[in-house]
Design a protein around this motif. Sequence first.
Motif, mmCIF file in Angstrom:
data_model
loop_
_atom_site.group_PDB
_atom_site.id
_atom_site.type_symbol
_atom_site.label_atom_id
_atom_site.label_comp_id
_atom_site.label_asym_id
_atom_site.label_seq_id
_atom_site.Cartn_x
_atom_site.Cartn_y
_atom_site.Cartn_z
ATOM 1 N N ALA A 138 -30.966 28.634 26.043
ATOM 2 C CA ALA A 138 -30.887 29.271 24.729
ATOM 3 C C ALA A 138 -31.050 28.245 23.612
ATOM 4 O O ALA A 138 -31.741 28.499 22.619
ATOM 5 N N VAL A 139 -30.449 27.076 23.789
ATOM 6 C CA VAL A 139 -30.577 26.009 22.788
ATOM 7 C C VAL A 139 -32.028 25.528 22.718
ATOM 8 O O VAL A 139 -32.585 25.337 21.629
ATOM 9 N N LYS B 126 -34.716 27.210 23.512
ATOM 10 C CA LYS B 126 -35.515 28.271 22.883
ATOM 11 C C LYS B 126 -35.303 28.282 21.377
ATOM 12 O O LYS B 126 -36.262 28.415 20.614
ATOM 13 N N GLU B 127 -34.055 28.128 20.934
ATOM 14 C CA GLU B 127 -33.748 28.108 19.503
ATOM 15 C C GLU B 127 -34.453 26.937 18.812
ATOM 16 O O GLU B 127 -34.896 27.052 17.674
ATOM 17 N N ALA B 128 -34.556 25.816 19.509
ATOM 18 C CA ALA B 128 -35.232 24.633 18.967
ATOM 19 C C ALA B 128 -36.748 24.739 19.093
ATOM 20 O O ALA B 128 -37.477 23.841 18.664
ATOM 21 N N ASP B 129 -37.227 25.831 19.675
ATOM 22 C CA ASP B 129 -38.657 26.085 19.873
ATOM 23 C C ASP B 129 -39.310 25.042 20.789
ATOM 24 O O ASP B 129 -40.482 24.722 20.648
ATOM 25 N N HIS C 88 -40.852 28.101 25.851
ATOM 26 C CA HIS C 88 -41.236 29.507 25.737
ATOM 27 C C HIS C 88 -40.774 30.198 27.002
ATOM 28 O O HIS C 88 -41.025 29.708 28.106
#
Length: 74
Positions: free
Chosen positions: A22-23, A25-28, A31
């Motif tokens: 999740a972290v 993904k949040e930081a992009d 994918h």
Amino acid sequence: MSAGDLADQFDVSKPTMSAHFAVLKEADLVHAEKAGKSVIYHLKLSVLEEALLGFVHSFGLGAEAPRPDKETAR
């Protein structure tokens, strides 16, 4: 790799891995793609490269390579 395959590589619980995903993904930086019951994660190399270059440059390292002089480029 799938989330399960990635989790198998580390000695942490699957909920802990899920929090890490999740972290990321949040930081992009990754994918996530659903494939049936699995989630496949893909590393976004261009984003990672930018982050690493920013980190290196913060220490004054990694200056651009000198450009060849027109005279020596012949």
